[in-house]
Design a protein around this motif. Structure first.
Motif, PDB file in Angstrom:
ATOM      1  N   MET A   1      -3.083   7.267  -4.865  1.00  0.00           N
ATOM      2  CA  MET A   1      -3.278   8.554  -5.529  1.00  0.00           C
ATOM      3  C   MET A   1      -2.019   8.959  -6.298  1.00  0.00           C
ATOM      4  SD  MET A   1      -6.374   9.636  -4.767  1.00  0.00           S
ATOM      5  CE  MET A   1      -6.351  11.411  -4.933  1.00  0.00           C
ATOM      6  N   THR A   2      -2.209   9.718  -7.346  1.00  0.00           N
ATOM      7  CA  THR A   2      -1.099  10.148  -8.186  1.00  0.00           C
ATOM      8  C   THR A   2      -0.056  10.915  -7.381  1.00  0.00           C
ATOM      9  OG1 THR A   2      -2.553  10.309 -10.115  1.00  0.00           O
ATOM     10  CG2 THR A   2      -0.471  11.509 -10.213  1.00  0.00           C
ATOM     11  N   GLY A   3       1.193  10.483  -7.504  1.00  0.00           N
ATOM     12  CA  GLY A   3       2.296  11.141  -6.820  1.00  0.00           C
ATOM     13  C   GLY A   3       2.570  10.653  -5.423  1.00  0.00           C
ATOM     14  N   ASP A   4       1.697   9.822  -4.865  1.00  0.00           N
ATOM     15  CA  ASP A   4       1.887   9.330  -3.495  1.00  0.00           C
ATOM     16  C   ASP A   4       2.982   8.282  -3.420  1.00  0.00           C
ATOM     17  OD1 ASP A   4      -0.129  10.954  -2.657  1.00  0.00           O
ATOM     18  OD2 ASP A   4      -1.602   9.358  -2.325  1.00  0.00           O
ATOM     19  N   ARG A   5       3.722   8.294  -2.318  1.00  0.00           N
ATOM     20  CA  ARG A   5       4.678   7.228  -2.044  1.00  0.00           C
ATOM     21  C   ARG A   5       3.922   5.979  -1.628  1.00  0.00           C
ATOM     22  NH1 ARG A   5       7.021   5.111   2.528  1.00  0.00           N
ATOM     23  NH2 ARG A   5       9.055   4.141   2.228  1.00  0.00           N
ATOM     24  N   VAL A   6       4.364   4.829  -2.151  1.00  0.00           N
ATOM     25  CA  VAL A   6       3.742   3.544  -1.842  1.00  0.00           C
ATOM     26  C   VAL A   6       4.756   2.689  -1.098  1.00  0.00           C
ATOM     27  CG1 VAL A   6       2.679   1.472  -2.806  1.00  0.00           C
ATOM     28  CG2 VAL A   6       2.296   3.696  -3.901  1.00  0.00           C
ATOM     29  N   GLU A   7       4.357   2.139   0.030  1.00  0.00           N
ATOM     30  CA  GLU A   7       5.287   1.333   0.827  1.00  0.00           C
ATOM     31  C   GLU A   7       5.643   0.043   0.108  1.00  0.00           C
ATOM     32  OE1 GLU A   7       5.297  -1.083   5.053  1.00  0.00           O
ATOM     33  OE2 GLU A   7       4.317   0.878   4.991  1.00  0.00           O
ATOM     34  N   CYS A   8       6.916  -0.292   0.120  1.00  0.00           N
ATOM     35  CA  CYS A   8       7.393  -1.551  -0.453  1.00  0.00           C
ATOM     36  C   CYS A   8       7.543  -2.574   0.652  1.00  0.00           C
ATOM     37  CB  CYS A   8       8.739  -1.340  -1.142  1.00  0.00           C
ATOM     38  SG  CYS A   8       9.504  -2.871  -1.729  1.00  0.00           S
ATOM     39  N   SER A 108      11.650   4.818  -2.436  1.00  0.00           N
ATOM     40  CA  SER A 108      10.871   5.836  -3.141  1.00  0.00           C
ATOM     41  C   SER A 108      10.084   5.228  -4.294  1.00  0.00           C
ATOM     42  CB  SER A 108      11.805   6.941  -3.642  1.00  0.00           C
ATOM     43  OG  SER A 108      12.441   7.579  -2.566  1.00  0.00           O
ATOM     44  N   VAL A 109       9.094   4.412  -3.948  1.00  0.00           N
ATOM     45  CA  VAL A 109       8.148   3.872  -4.923  1.00  0.00           C
ATOM     46  C   VAL A 109       6.950   4.815  -4.962  1.00  0.00           C
ATOM     47  CG1 VAL A 109       6.648   1.926  -5.518  1.00  0.00           C
ATOM     48  CG2 VAL A 109       8.874   1.506  -4.446  1.00  0.00           C
ATOM     49  N   TYR A 110       6.566   5.244  -6.161  1.00  0.00           N
ATOM     50  CA  TYR A 110       5.479   6.207  -6.289  1.00  0.00           C
ATOM     51  C   TYR A 110       4.379   5.684  -7.212  1.00  0.00           C
ATOM     52  CZ  TYR A 110       8.795   9.559  -4.329  1.00  0.00           C
ATOM     53  OH  TYR A 110       9.696  10.205  -3.515  1.00  0.00           O
ATOM     54  N   SER A 111       3.165   6.078  -6.896  1.00  0.00           N
ATOM     55  CA  SER A 111       2.046   5.842  -7.792  1.00  0.00           C
ATOM     56  C   SER A 111       1.989   6.971  -8.810  1.00  0.00           C
ATOM     57  CB  SER A 111       0.736   5.802  -6.998  1.00  0.00           C
ATOM     58  OG  SER A 111      -0.368   5.766  -7.885  1.00  0.00           O
ATOM     59  N   VAL A 112       1.725   6.628 -10.065  1.00  0.00           N
ATOM     60  CA  VAL A 112       1.596   7.671 -11.086  1.00  0.00           C
ATOM     61  C   VAL A 112       0.190   7.694 -11.685  1.00  0.00           C
ATOM     62  CG1 VAL A 112       4.045   7.817 -11.645  1.00  0.00           C
ATOM     63  CG2 VAL A 112       2.627   6.131 -12.825  1.00  0.00           C
ATOM     64  N   ASN A 113      -0.750   7.047 -10.984  1.00  0.00           N
ATOM     65  CA  ASN A 113      -2.154   7.169 -11.378  1.00  0.00           C
ATOM     66  C   ASN A 113      -3.027   7.119 -10.117  1.00  0.00           C
ATOM     67  OD1 ASN A 113      -1.959   4.465 -10.739  1.00  0.00           O
ATOM     68  ND2 ASN A 113      -2.940   3.725 -12.604  1.00  0.00           N
ATOM     69  N   GLU A 114      -4.309   7.322 -10.289  1.00  0.00           N
ATOM     70  CA  GLU A 114      -5.188   7.502  -9.138  1.00  0.00           C
ATOM     71  C   GLU A 114      -5.429   6.224  -8.336  1.00  0.00           C
ATOM     72  OE1 GLU A 114      -6.545  10.450  -7.870  1.00  0.00           O
ATOM     73  OE2 GLU A 114      -4.976  11.170  -9.205  1.00  0.00           O
ATOM     74  N   ASP A 115      -5.421   5.066  -8.991  1.00  0.00           N
ATOM     75  CA  ASP A 115      -5.752   3.836  -8.256  1.00  0.00           C
ATOM     76  C   ASP A 115      -4.519   3.010  -7.892  1.00  0.00           C
ATOM     77  OD1 ASP A 115      -5.027   2.832 -10.707  1.00  0.00           O
ATOM     78  OD2 ASP A 115      -6.950   1.871 -11.142  1.00  0.00           O
ATOM     79  N   ASN A 116      -3.337   3.589  -8.015  1.00  0.00           N
ATOM     80  CA  ASN A 116      -2.084   2.936  -7.599  1.00  0.00           C
ATOM     81  C   ASN A 116      -1.793   1.632  -8.347  1.00  0.00           C
ATOM     82  OD1 ASN A 116      -1.994   5.006  -5.778  1.00  0.00           O
ATOM     83  ND2 ASN A 116      -2.245   3.761  -3.955  1.00  0.00           N
ATOM     84  N   THR A 117      -2.259   1.548  -9.583  1.00  0.00           N
ATOM     85  CA  THR A 117      -1.972   0.351 -10.373  1.00  0.00           C
ATOM     86  C   THR A 117      -0.740   0.531 -11.263  1.00  0.00           C
ATOM     87  OG1 THR A 117      -3.507   1.116 -12.094  1.00  0.00           O
ATOM     88  CG2 THR A 117      -4.376  -0.408 -10.424  1.00  0.00           C
ATOM     89  N   ASN A 118      -0.233   1.755 -11.359  1.00  0.00           N
ATOM     90  CA  ASN A 118       0.960   2.033 -12.156  1.00  0.00           C
ATOM     91  C   ASN A 118       2.003   2.643 -11.224  1.00  0.00           C
ATOM     92  OD1 ASN A 118       2.859   2.676 -14.109  1.00  0.00           O
ATOM     93  ND2 ASN A 118       1.354   3.497 -15.549  1.00  0.00           N
ATOM     94  N   LEU A 119       3.075   1.894 -10.975  1.00  0.00           N
ATOM     95  CA  LEU A 119       4.075   2.307  -9.999  1.00  0.00           C
ATOM     96  C   LEU A 119       5.441   2.496 -10.647  1.00  0.00           C
ATOM     97  CD1 LEU A 119       3.174  -0.209  -7.136  1.00  0.00           C
ATOM     98  CD2 LEU A 119       2.354   2.142  -7.408  1.00  0.00           C
ATOM     99  N   GLU A 198      13.020  13.861  -9.525  1.00  0.00           N
ATOM    100  CA  GLU A 198      11.771  14.606  -9.634  1.00  0.00           C
ATOM    101  C   GLU A 198      11.334  14.738 -11.086  1.00  0.00           C
ATOM    102  OE1 GLU A 198       9.697  15.759  -7.204  1.00  0.00           O
ATOM    103  OE2 GLU A 198      10.975  14.513  -5.938  1.00  0.00           O
ATOM    104  N   ALA A 199      12.290  15.008 -11.981  1.00  0.00           N
ATOM    105  CA  ALA A 199      11.954  15.141 -13.397  1.00  0.00           C
ATOM    106  C   ALA A 199      11.425  13.828 -13.955  1.00  0.00           C
ATOM    107  CB  ALA A 199      13.181  15.606 -14.180  1.00  0.00           C
TER     108      ALA A 199
END
Length: 214
Positions: A1-8, A108-119, A198-199
Motif C-alpha cells: 500500500m502507498t506509504g507503507d514500509r516494506v521489509e528488506c 526505511s524502504v517504502y512503497s509509493v503505489n498501491e501494489d508495492n511495485t514502486n519502491l 519525509e519531503a
C-alpha cells in the motif's frame, strides 16, 4: 500500500574464515584481518546503511561494498555486494548480525503505489559510523538523509527535500546509477534530515499519483 514500509531481505550472508591471499589483496583487508563477512541485500541503499551500522556496534570495518550493475529489487543476487572484516571471527559474526538487524528492522524502504511495485529508500541515519565518515568526510555522529528512488522520481524527491529542509548535499547520484536509480546523501541536524526524508517520500508519492503534468 502507498506509504507503507516494506521489509528488506538479506539475500545472502556468509562468513569466510582465513581467506585466501587473493581475497586479502582484492578487498584490501587491514593487516591482521583474515576473516570476512560477505552479504547482499535486496536494495542497495540498505546494504550501505547496514554496513555503516555494523561499524558503530561491532569491531569491524567495511572493506568493500559495491552496487551491482543493472540490479533490481527482488533479483536473486540482490542489489549490493558488501564485505566487512575484523580482527576476530566473533567480531565479523557480530558485524553480520548488525547488518541483518538493520535490514530487517530499521531499513526505511517504502512503497509509493498501491501494489508495492514502486519502491523508494528514505533513510534517516541519526548518527553515522566509521564507514560513512571515511567515505563522505563527515564527523562520526553526523546526521544524514540517505535517499534513493527510480531515476525520475528520485530527482523530483531530492528537489523537494532540498526545498523544504535545511540540509546540504554531501553526494548527488545522478541517474542512472548502477541499479538504475537516482539519489542523494544530505546532511544537517537530525530534525532537518528527518524533514528531508519525509519531503522526499511525499513528493514521490504525489509524483506517482499524477505522473504527467503537461
Amino acid at each position: 500500500m502507498t506509504g507503507d514500509r516494506v521489509e528488506c531481505k538479506i539475500v545472502y550472508s556468509k562468513l569466510l574464515t582465513a581467506v585466501e591471499d587473493i581475497m586479502l589483496e582484492e578487498f584490501e583487508l587491514p593487516e591482521g584481518c583474515i576473516d570476512i563477512g560477505i552479504f547482499t541485500t535486496q536494495y542497495d541503499g540498505v546494504g550501505y546503511c547496514a554496513a555503516d551500522e555494523a561499524t558503530k556496534f561491532a569491531n569491524v570495518d567495511v572493506a568493500y561494498i559495491r552496487t551491482l550493475y543493472g540490479a533490481g529489487a527482488g533479483l536473486n543476487d540482490g542489489q549490493v555486494f558488501g564485505v566487512i572484516t575484523g580482527p576476530t571471527i566473533s567480531d565479523v559474526e557480530n558485524g553480520l548480525r548488525y547488518v541483518h538487524d538493520f535490514a530487517k528492522n530499521k531499513a526505511s524502504v517504502y512503497s509509493v503505489n498501491e501494489d508495492n511495485t514502486n519502491l523508494i529508500y528514505a533513510q534517516l541515519v541519526p548518527k553515522i559510523g566509521k564507514y560513512f565518515s571515511q567515505t563522505y568526510g563527515l564527523p562520526i555522529g553526523s546526521s544524514i538523509a540517505f535517499l534513493f528512488a527510480p531515476a525520475l522520481e528520485g530527482v523530483v524527491g531530492i528537489d523537494e527535500a532540498l526545498t523544504v529542509a535545511d540540509v546540504e548535499v554531501v553526494k548527488f547520484f545522478g541517474p542512472p546509477t548502477n541499479s538504475n536509480l537516482s539519489g542523494a546523501i544530505l546532511t544537517g541536524t537530525q530534525a532537518s534530515c528527518k524533514t528531508a526524508c519525509e519531503a522526499f517520500k511525499n513528493a514521490i508519492i504525489d509524483c506517482v499519483k499524477e505522473p504527467v503534468d503537461y
